[in-house]
Design a protein around this motif. Structure first.
Motif, PDB file in Angstrom:
ATOM      1  N   GLN A  37      38.210  45.385  34.104  1.00  0.00           N
ATOM      2  CA  GLN A  37      38.627  44.146  34.751  1.00  0.00           C
ATOM      3  C   GLN A  37      38.250  44.133  36.231  1.00  0.00           C
ATOM      4  OE1 GLN A  37      42.776  43.356  34.031  1.00  0.00           O
ATOM      5  NE2 GLN A  37      42.478  43.255  31.819  1.00  0.00           N
ATOM      6  N   MET A  38      38.329  45.266  36.886  1.00  0.00           N
ATOM      7  CA  MET A  38      37.954  45.323  38.303  1.00  0.00           C
ATOM      8  C   MET A  38      36.447  45.103  38.479  1.00  0.00           C
ATOM      9  SD  MET A  38      40.783  45.468  39.746  1.00  0.00           S
ATOM     10  CE  MET A  38      40.277  45.636  41.424  1.00  0.00           C
ATOM     11  N   VAL A  39      35.650  45.693  37.590  1.00  0.00           N
ATOM     12  CA  VAL A  39      34.203  45.471  37.636  1.00  0.00           C
ATOM     13  C   VAL A  39      33.899  44.007  37.313  1.00  0.00           C
ATOM     14  CG1 VAL A  39      31.989  46.114  36.609  1.00  0.00           C
ATOM     15  CG2 VAL A  39      33.691  47.876  37.077  1.00  0.00           C
ATOM     16  N   LEU A  40      34.640  43.439  36.368  1.00  0.00           N
ATOM     17  CA  LEU A  40      34.481  42.030  36.022  1.00  0.00           C
ATOM     18  C   LEU A  40      34.745  41.147  37.233  1.00  0.00           C
ATOM     19  CD1 LEU A  40      34.149  39.697  34.002  1.00  0.00           C
ATOM     20  CD2 LEU A  40      36.541  40.048  33.351  1.00  0.00           C
ATOM     21  N   ARG A  41      35.772  41.476  37.984  1.00  0.00           N
ATOM     22  CA  ARG A  41      36.082  40.685  39.190  1.00  0.00           C
ATOM     23  C   ARG A  41      34.974  40.793  40.229  1.00  0.00           C
ATOM     24  NH1 ARG A  41      42.018  42.660  38.477  1.00  0.00           N
ATOM     25  NH2 ARG A  41      42.800  40.942  37.198  1.00  0.00           N
ATOM     26  N   LEU A  42      34.323  41.933  40.305  1.00  0.00           N
ATOM     27  CA  LEU A  42      33.163  42.059  41.188  1.00  0.00           C
ATOM     28  C   LEU A  42      32.055  41.101  40.743  1.00  0.00           C
ATOM     29  CD1 LEU A  42      31.543  43.533  43.426  1.00  0.00           C
ATOM     30  CD2 LEU A  42      30.845  45.160  41.659  1.00  0.00           C
ATOM     31  N   PHE A  43      31.847  41.000  39.442  1.00  0.00           N
ATOM     32  CA  PHE A  43      30.819  40.089  38.936  1.00  0.00           C
ATOM     33  C   PHE A  43      31.230  38.625  39.101  1.00  0.00           C
ATOM     34  CE2 PHE A  43      28.772  43.803  37.336  1.00  0.00           C
ATOM     35  CZ  PHE A  43      27.429  43.460  37.419  1.00  0.00           C
ATOM     36  N   TYR A  44      32.535  38.320  39.118  1.00  0.00           N
ATOM     37  CA  TYR A  44      32.972  36.969  39.464  1.00  0.00           C
ATOM     38  C   TYR A  44      32.467  36.626  40.866  1.00  0.00           C
ATOM     39  CZ  TYR A  44      36.758  37.114  35.876  1.00  0.00           C
ATOM     40  OH  TYR A  44      37.501  37.196  34.730  1.00  0.00           O
ATOM     41  N   ILE A  45      32.672  37.549  41.788  1.00  0.00           N
ATOM     42  CA  ILE A  45      32.276  37.320  43.178  1.00  0.00           C
ATOM     43  C   ILE A  45      30.766  37.155  43.284  1.00  0.00           C
ATOM     44  CG2 ILE A  45      32.187  38.377  45.477  1.00  0.00           C
ATOM     45  CD1 ILE A  45      34.938  39.649  44.770  1.00  0.00           C
ATOM     46  N   ILE A  46      30.006  38.026  42.607  1.00  0.00           N
ATOM     47  CA  ILE A  46      28.547  37.923  42.635  1.00  0.00           C
ATOM     48  C   ILE A  46      28.101  36.585  42.047  1.00  0.00           C
ATOM     49  CG2 ILE A  46      26.400  38.885  41.696  1.00  0.00           C
ATOM     50  CD1 ILE A  46      27.814  41.666  41.832  1.00  0.00           C
ATOM     51  N   THR A  47      28.718  36.165  40.950  1.00  0.00           N
ATOM     52  CA  THR A  47      28.374  34.894  40.321  1.00  0.00           C
ATOM     53  C   THR A  47      28.679  33.724  41.257  1.00  0.00           C
ATOM     54  OG1 THR A  47      28.832  35.812  38.132  1.00  0.00           O
ATOM     55  CG2 THR A  47      28.791  33.418  38.312  1.00  0.00           C
ATOM     56  N   ILE A  48      29.817  33.767  41.905  1.00  0.00           N
ATOM     57  CA  ILE A  48      30.171  32.685  42.834  1.00  0.00           C
ATOM     58  C   ILE A  48      29.211  32.648  44.013  1.00  0.00           C
ATOM     59  CG2 ILE A  48      31.937  31.917  44.478  1.00  0.00           C
ATOM     60  CD1 ILE A  48      34.029  32.895  42.393  1.00  0.00           C
ATOM     61  N   ILE A  49      28.884  33.801  44.576  1.00  0.00           N
ATOM     62  CA  ILE A  49      27.976  33.840  45.729  1.00  0.00           C
ATOM     63  C   ILE A  49      26.590  33.319  45.348  1.00  0.00           C
ATOM     64  CG2 ILE A  49      26.724  35.397  47.295  1.00  0.00           C
ATOM     65  CD1 ILE A  49      29.331  37.054  47.442  1.00  0.00           C
ATOM     66  N   THR A  50      26.053  33.796  44.216  1.00  0.00           N
ATOM     67  CA  THR A  50      24.724  33.322  43.813  1.00  0.00           C
ATOM     68  C   THR A  50      24.754  31.831  43.457  1.00  0.00           C
ATOM     69  OG1 THR A  50      25.089  34.081  41.532  1.00  0.00           O
ATOM     70  CG2 THR A  50      23.896  35.573  43.038  1.00  0.00           C
ATOM     71  N   GLY A  51      25.863  31.364  42.888  1.00  0.00           N
ATOM     72  CA  GLY A  51      25.996  29.938  42.588  1.00  0.00           C
ATOM     73  C   GLY A  51      26.027  29.092  43.855  1.00  0.00           C
ATOM     74  N   VAL A  52      26.762  29.561  44.860  1.00  0.00           N
ATOM     75  CA  VAL A  52      26.806  28.837  46.139  1.00  0.00           C
ATOM     76  C   VAL A  52      25.431  28.826  46.792  1.00  0.00           C
ATOM     77  CG1 VAL A  52      27.721  28.964  48.498  1.00  0.00           C
ATOM     78  CG2 VAL A  52      29.259  29.189  46.547  1.00  0.00           C
ATOM     79  N   LEU A  53      24.718  29.943  46.726  1.00  0.00           N
ATOM     80  CA  LEU A  53      23.363  29.979  47.292  1.00  0.00           C
ATOM     81  C   LEU A  53      22.420  29.026  46.566  1.00  0.00           C
ATOM     82  CD1 LEU A  53      22.984  33.806  48.011  1.00  0.00           C
ATOM     83  CD2 LEU A  53      23.295  31.957  49.675  1.00  0.00           C
ATOM     84  N   LEU A  54      22.547  28.947  45.247  1.00  0.00           N
ATOM     85  CA  LEU A  54      21.745  27.987  44.485  1.00  0.00           C
ATOM     86  C   LEU A  54      22.101  26.555  44.869  1.00  0.00           C
ATOM     87  CD1 LEU A  54      21.600  29.429  40.863  1.00  0.00           C
ATOM     88  CD2 LEU A  54      19.663  28.909  42.338  1.00  0.00           C
TER      89      LEU A  54
END
Length: 117
Positions: free
Chosen positions: A34-51
């Motif tokens: 779950q902690m690794v999953l939350r890291l990927f939430y952050i990565i997904t949000i950051i890349t989505g905002v950049l897009l």
């Protein structure tokens, strides 16, 4: 950036399904996943905002897709927390499926995705 975004949300979905499986079995490794999953939430949000930032013209559909993407992440957390507390997860699962279908449909329909029509 598109590839990084797709990779991050795909890994997040896979980690989510693994976390659900581990949570059901009562494994101690569920918290780590779950902690690794939350890291990927952050990565997904950051890349989505950049897009979203890289778009020349911002359509309301992109805003709806962004909100649906955040809804997917929220529904994932609701499923995991309800499982952890031993509560019913039916509503959270329905929300996750609806939000995921919506975000995938919009992602494929919009110009950065595949032309469906």
């Amino acid at each position: 950036m598109t590839h990084a975004h797709i990779t991050s949300w795909l890994i997040a979905i896979i980690l989510f399904l693994i976390a659900v499986s581990l949570q059901r079995s009562g494994s101690a490794k569920a918290k780590m996943v779950q902690m690794v999953l939350r890291l990927f939430y952050i990565i997904t949000i950051i890349t989505g905002v950049l897009l979203l930032h890289s778009l020349a013209s911002l359509s309301i559909l992109y805003v709806i897709k962004t909100l649906a993407g955040l809804w997917v992440i929220g529904a994932m957390e609701m499923v995991l927390m309800a499982m952890k507390k031993g509560k019913s997860t039916a509503v959270a699962w329905v929300q996750w499926v609806v939000a995921l279908v919506l975000v995938l449909f919009l992602g494929l329909m919009l110009p950065l995705g595949i032309d469906l029509f």
